[in-house]
Design a protein around this motif. Structure first.
Motif, short mmCIF file in Angstrom:
data_model
loop_
_atom_site.label_atom_id
_atom_site.label_comp_id
_atom_site.label_asym_id
_atom_site.label_seq_id
_atom_site.Cartn_x
_atom_site.Cartn_y
_atom_site.Cartn_z
N VAL A 1 83.91 72.76 -9.82
CA VAL A 1 83.25 71.43 -10.55
C VAL A 1 81.58 71.72 -10.51
O VAL A 1 80.68 71.46 -11.20
CB VAL A 1 83.48 70.16 -9.85
CG1 VAL A 1 84.74 69.78 -10.26
CG2 VAL A 1 83.11 70.13 -8.50
N HIS B 1 89.08 62.65 -7.23
CA HIS B 1 88.00 62.92 -8.27
C HIS B 1 88.38 62.69 -9.94
O HIS B 1 88.92 63.47 -10.38
CB HIS B 1 87.39 64.25 -8.09
CG HIS B 1 86.26 64.49 -8.92
ND1 HIS B 1 85.78 65.85 -9.03
CD2 HIS B 1 85.48 63.69 -9.78
CE1 HIS B 1 84.51 65.63 -10.14
NE2 HIS B 1 84.55 64.39 -10.36
N VAL C 1 91.70 64.80 -9.92
CA VAL C 1 91.94 65.63 -8.66
C VAL C 1 92.32 65.03 -7.56
O VAL C 1 91.68 64.00 -7.20
CB VAL C 1 90.73 66.90 -8.43
CG1 VAL C 1 91.02 67.72 -7.19
CG2 VAL C 1 90.44 67.40 -9.68
N HIS D 1 87.97 73.26 -5.34
CA HIS D 1 87.70 71.89 -6.52
C HIS D 1 86.14 72.08 -6.29
O HIS D 1 85.69 72.11 -7.43
CB HIS D 1 88.04 70.42 -5.86
CG HIS D 1 87.31 69.65 -6.44
ND1 HIS D 1 86.13 68.98 -5.99
CD2 HIS D 1 87.67 68.78 -7.52
CE1 HIS D 1 85.76 67.90 -6.72
NE2 HIS D 1 86.49 67.82 -7.47
N ASP D 2 85.59 72.33 -5.30
CA ASP D 2 83.98 72.17 -5.31
C ASP D 2 83.40 73.30 -5.96
O ASP D 2 82.46 73.30 -6.75
CB ASP D 2 83.55 72.12 -3.89
CG ASP D 2 83.66 70.74 -3.39
OD1 ASP D 2 84.33 69.85 -3.91
OD2 ASP D 2 83.26 70.57 -2.15
N VAL E 1 93.11 65.52 -3.45
CA VAL E 1 93.11 66.39 -2.35
C VAL E 1 93.51 65.61 -0.94
O VAL E 1 92.81 65.05 -0.51
CB VAL E 1 91.53 66.85 -2.30
CG1 VAL E 1 91.79 67.95 -1.04
CG2 VAL E 1 91.17 67.53 -3.53
N THR F 1 82.50 65.47 -5.16
CA THR F 1 82.51 66.74 -4.47
C THR F 1 83.59 66.13 -3.30
O THR F 1 83.80 65.02 -3.04
CB THR F 1 81.28 66.79 -3.53
OG1 THR F 1 80.81 65.79 -2.95
CG2 THR F 1 80.07 67.49 -4.61
N LYS F 2 84.45 67.39 -2.86
CA LYS F 2 85.28 66.80 -1.93
C LYS F 2 85.43 67.67 -0.46
O LYS F 2 85.93 67.07 0.03
CB LYS F 2 86.61 67.41 -2.62
CG LYS F 2 87.05 66.45 -3.87
CD LYS F 2 88.02 65.28 -3.61
CE LYS F 2 87.09 64.29 -2.93
NZ LYS F 2 86.23 63.44 -3.93
N LEU G 1 94.45 69.80 -5.71
CA LEU G 1 93.74 71.08 -5.63
C LEU G 1 93.35 70.97 -4.08
O LEU G 1 93.30 70.00 -3.39
CB LEU G 1 92.50 70.99 -6.37
CG LEU G 1 92.58 71.24 -7.78
CD1 LEU G 1 91.34 71.28 -8.38
CD2 LEU G 1 93.07 73.00 -8.00
#
Length: 291
Positions: free
Chosen positions: A188, A126, A150, A184-185, A152, A107-108, A179
């Protein structure tokens, strides 16, 4: 020099890992395979992974404390579970190191937000790869080959900082993709975190406390059960952190599934129409084939 070797050659000459299990260990194995000749230090709370990495010639220093691992490092890779990563970016030792910080958490948004609040040179990452088994013993050099990674960038990251994380991904054989953290979150949550919850929910419903005829069902279980329950066999600490740091997005996706399941119940209680059931199954198959 091939692309992976060129990317590895561009990496900083001192890299530290805080966390050295499946993902951290696989990154180290991959960049070494690509030709990285810099210094690698690693630390974990238990110390087993870094020690094994040292014995195998992958790690130069298996640090006894996190602050020892990051000393003089130009790039610090946070490779622990999401909640440990979230705690790490608030650790006052990290900004003091002056290093570029990246992570590998699933998670970002919350992590990048916390890193920004700590004024870190932070570029979130990620790698979209993994397996059910954990620890450095499960790490492989080819885990990331042809997989998305990914990237960020945080608020204080420079263009060069983001390029370094791109190079890290490329050195492992992955494909770096830039991203936004929230985008992103949400993505995913659909293709990674929602399947984890559904797998756990299936096991709860079929094999949990009070479940009907589980001994008989278990005796008959084969490939379908194995495939659908696979994610529920994964690392509990990792799953906890993923869901805790992306709860709202996962809950939103679950409500979508609940609506679809409710329609399935209506169709099956009907009494069921063979044609309607066939159409729904075909529609799901067609959706996958349009990818």
């Amino acid at each position: 020099m091939n692309d992976r070797a060129a990317a590895a050659a561009s990496l900083p000459d001192r890299i530290a890992f805080l966390g050295f299990g499946l993902i951290g260990g696989s990154i180290a194995l991959a960049i070494r395979e690509a030709g990285y000749r810099g210094w690698i230090s690693a630390w974990t709370p238990g110390g087993r992974g870094p020690l094994e990495g040292r014995e195998r010639g992958i790690v130069d220093d298996h640090a006894v404390a996190a602050e020892d691992a990051i000393q003089a490092a130009a790039l610090v890779i946070l490779a622990g579970p999401p909640l440990a990563t979230l705690a790490a970016v608030a650790d006052p030792r990290l900004p003091g190191s002056g290093a570029l910080i990246t992570d590998v958490a699933s998670t970002k948004a919350r992590i990048v937000e916390a890193a920004n609040a700590s004024s870190l040179r932070f570029v979130g990452g990620h790698p979209m790869a993994g397996r059910e088994t954990t620890g450095f013993g499960s790490a492989t050099a080819d885990l990331f080959v042809d997989r998305p990674w990914v990237v960020v960038p945080g608020a204080r990251a420079s263009t060069d900082d983001a390029g370094t994380v791109d190079a890290l991904a490329a050195a492992t054989g992955a494909r770096p993709i830039r991203l936004d953290a929230v985008a992103h979150d949400h993505a995913v949550a659909a293709i990674s975190h929602l399947p984890l919850v559904l797998s756990a929910a299936l096991v709860e419903a079929v094999a949990g406390k009070g479940a009907r005829d589980w001994p008989l069902a278990r005796a008959l279980a084969a490939g379908g059960w194995r495939d659908m329950s696979r994610l529920a066999r994964g690392d509990v600490e990792m799953g906890e952190g993923i869901l805790a740091t992306n709860a709202a997005a996962v809950a939103s996706r679950l409500r979508d599934v609940r609506a679809v399941v409710d329609r399935w119940i209506v169709d099956l209680d009907g009494p069921p129409s063979d044609e309607a059931l066939r159409e729904r199954l075909q529609a799901a198959r067609d959706a996958l084939e349009r990818e």
